[in-house]
Structures are given as structure tokens and as C-alpha cells.
Design an enzyme around this catalytic site. Structure first.
Site, PDB file in Angstrom:
ATOM      1  CB  ILE A  54       0.340   4.787   4.205  1.00 51.54           C
ATOM      2  CG1 ILE A  54      -0.714   5.363   3.551  1.00 51.54           C
ATOM      3  CG2 ILE A  54      -0.769   4.240   5.789  1.00 51.54           C
ATOM      4  CD1 ILE A  54      -1.857   4.744   2.541  1.00 51.54           C
ATOM      5  CG  ASP A 103      10.663  -7.332  -2.729  1.00 48.08           C
ATOM      6  OD1 ASP A 103       9.809  -7.568  -2.521  1.00 48.08           O
ATOM      7  OD2 ASP A 103      11.404  -7.732  -3.918  1.00 48.08           O
ATOM      8  CB  SER A 114      -7.364  -4.112   3.784  1.00 50.89           C
ATOM      9  OG  SER A 114      -7.611  -4.662   2.484  1.00 50.89           O
ATOM     10  CE  LYS A 159      -3.280  -2.777  -0.828  1.00 48.41           C
ATOM     11  NZ  LYS A 159      -2.333  -3.132   0.445  1.00 48.41           N
ATOM     12  CB  ILE A 174      -3.871   8.443   3.218  1.00 48.60           C
ATOM     13  CG1 ILE A 174      -4.286   7.458   3.115  1.00 48.60           C
ATOM     14  CG2 ILE A 174      -2.738   9.333   3.758  1.00 48.60           C
ATOM     15  CD1 ILE A 174      -5.658   8.216   4.735  1.00 48.60           C
TER      16      ILE A 174
END
Ligand code: COA
Length: 274
Positions: free
Chosen positions: A26, A71, A148, A166, A195
Site C-alpha cells: 500500500i 527501520d 491505520s 492501530k 487491498i
């Protein structure tokens, strides 16, 4: 669908976007949507090869690109990456905090380290990105976009660690909207649904099965990375100039159905509790 099909390809010319975890999934989709409307892109992630292949795609679209192996759990690494991107592309206008980690496990099977790992990548990583970008965003009167998840407001079985992280991200998002609005900085989050083709869906989707997901989504299909990227562009652009503190749900309506079907399918697919 790509943002540039509907929006001018110069909409965000001169705009710099930094995407954590931008090497794949994403987050790369978001980066590409921004590149399609003229923005320059900085990405960070853990794997140099993945970043380089993403950077090649973004350059091919015409973007100037900065990459950093970092990271998000390491604040100093995020700070360094933002300093490098500033030097190469100028101050950041949109900071996308998207890096995330996930695995599916019964709560009793998640070790303290496993829980902490996901909270560190998702929540602490989001704070690191936002905090390290603050001075640059103040200068550009820019904006933050957090990635989120539905788990932030609805419990999903075997996602105790992710839900906690989240939910924390969305609260952090609102807090920053409240505190940083005076600097002209907007702060919003996007809640993606399922997704297709992403690592997250591989981890969550495989066990629950494609049919279950499609039955759960009122629009009857998986989302695409462009569905998420398009919304990110709108939010970051002047079209979203008065939107702050908002959790924007881009999920085909799945959140309206609750998580019951998912929970049942997963219960059958998961190994029994020890
Ligand atoms: N069930 C239970 N615990 C698990 C697990 C699983 N399926 N997968 C990992 N863990 C635990 C590990 O056992 C370890 O804890 P322990 O040492 O007490 O056993 C802890 O999580 C950390 O695992 P480790 O592999 O050392 O962490 P990492 O930093 O290398 O990886 C993860 C982080 C676990 C989130 C890994 O899945 C990852 O790198 N994900 C990135 C990509 C991703 O998840 N994308 C989807 C985003 S939606």
C-alpha cells in the site's frame, strides 16, 4: 485507476512526500499516486533491494527520489533519512507514516516480544516519523497521513497486537491535529479495507479465504493500492485543505459489516489453542 487520470499531473509539482515503508504494498501504491501528480518522493524501509526497485519505478514516472535504509523503530535512523531527503528533495510537505508489521495469532500465543514488536513498528514508528518530520512540516505548513486499519475501531480475532497499535495511531493522529494545527500542519489517517496483492492481505486474507472477504465487502471487490493512493493525494492536496483530525475510511464499506464473518472463518482456519 490512477490519481493522474482524474487530477492534473502537475497538481503536486514541487511537493515532497516522505513515505515510511514505501518500498512495497500500500505504501508504494501511495508513493506512486503522488508521483503520478508530479510530487517528488522519499521512501525508507528495511531492505535496500526493495527500495531500489521501488525507486526505479518512481523515477520512471518522472519523480525525483530519495531512498534510505531505515527501520522506523530506530528514531535516529528516521531522523537521518529525513535529513537526507531534505538535502536531496527539499523540505517535506507530506509525511506518510505507513510502515507496519502483522501476523495472525491467538492472543495467548503472542509473546510479550511479539506484541511489542508490532506496537514498536506501527505505533512507535508512526510517532518517530511524525516527530522527526515536525520541523520540516512546520516550514512547509505540510501534513501527516497515517495508515491505520479497521482493527483500530473494531476488534478482529487474532489481531490483539495490531488493534492496540492501530487504535494508538488514530489517537496520536487526532492529538497531533489538535496540537500542530496552529503551525498549519494537518494530520489525518486512512483506514484501508482488504487491498489486493499486498503483504497484509497475504497474511490476513489467506486464512480467511477470498470468498469470505468478498462477501464481507458491500462493494463486492477487493480494494486496490490506487484506491488508497488516490485518497492520500486528495487529502494532501489543496482539495483537503480544511480536513484535519479525520479518520478517512477507504474500505468498500467492510467496516459496516462488523468482523463476525472474518472471525468465524479464521477460527476454523487457525490451529487450536494449545
Ligand atoms: N505468531 C506468534 N508470534 C509471532 C509470529 C506469529 N505468526 N510471527 C512473529 N512472532 C513473534 C516472534 O516469535 C518474536 O517473538 P519471540 O522472540 O518472543 O518468539 C516476535 O514476534 C518478533 O519476531 P521477529 O521475527 O524477531 O521480528 P522482526 O522484527 O524480524 O519482524 C514482524 C516483525 C514479526 C512483524 C514480521 O512479520 C515483519 O517483519 N513484518 C513486516 C511486513 C508485514 O508484516 N507487512 C504486513 C503489514 S499489514
Amino acid at each position: 485507476m490512477n490519481a493522474s487520470k482524474y487530477l492534473p499531473i502537475t497538481l503536486l509539482k514541487g511537493h515532497t512526500v516522505f513515505v515510511t515503508g514505501g518500498g512495497s504494498g500500500i505504501n508504494l501504491g501511495i508513493a506512486k499516486s503522488f508521483a503520478s501528480v508530479g510530487a517528488d518522493i522519499a521512501i525508507c524501509g528495511r531492505t535496500a533491494e526493495r527500495l531500489e526497485s521501488a525507486a526505479a519505478e518512481l523515477r520512471h514516472m518522472g519523480a525525483r527520489v530519495s531512498t534510505s535504509v531505515a527501520d522506523v523503530r530506530d528514531y535516529a535512523a528516521v531522523e537521518t533519512a529525513l535529513a537526507k531527503s531534505r538535502e536531496e528533495l527539499g523540505a517535506v510537505h507530506t509525511m506518510v507514516c505507513g510502515a507496519a508489521g502483522n501476523f495472525v495469532a491467538r492472543a495467548e500465543a503472542i509473546s510479550a516480544k511479539g506484541f511489542r514488536t508490532v506496537v514498536e513498528i506501527d505505533l512507535l514508528g508512526a510517532f518517530h516519523g511524525a516527530h522527526a518530520a515536525f520541523e520540516q512540516l512546520k516550514e512547509t505548513r505540510g501534513n501527516l497521513i497515517f495508515v491505520s486499519a479497521g482493527q483500530a475501531y473494531l476488534p478482529f480475532a487474532f489481531q490483539a497486537h495490531v488493534g492496540a497499535a492501530k487504535a494508538g495511531i488514530d489517537n496520536l493522529m487526532r492529538n497531533l491535529a489538535l496540537e500542530w494545527g496552529r503551525h498549519g500542519i494537518r494530520s489525518n489517517s486512512i483506514v484501508p479495507g482488504p487491498i489486493e496483492g499486498t503483504e497484509g492481505m497475504k497474511r490476513l486474507g489467506g486464512a480467511a479465504g477470498e470468498d469470505t472477504w468478498k462477501r464481507m465487502v458491500p462493494l463486492g471487490r477487493y480494494g486496490t493500492v490506487d484506491d488508497i493512493g488516490g485518497m492520500a493525494v486528495v487529502l494532501a492536496s489543496p482539495l483537503g485543505a480544511y480536513v484535519t483530525g479525520a479518520q478517512i475510511v477507504v474500505d468498500g464499506g467492510i467496516g459496516l459489516q462488523g468482523s463476525g464473518l472474518f472471525n468465524q472463518a479464521m477460527e476454523q482456519a487457525m490451529p487450536a489453542s494449545p
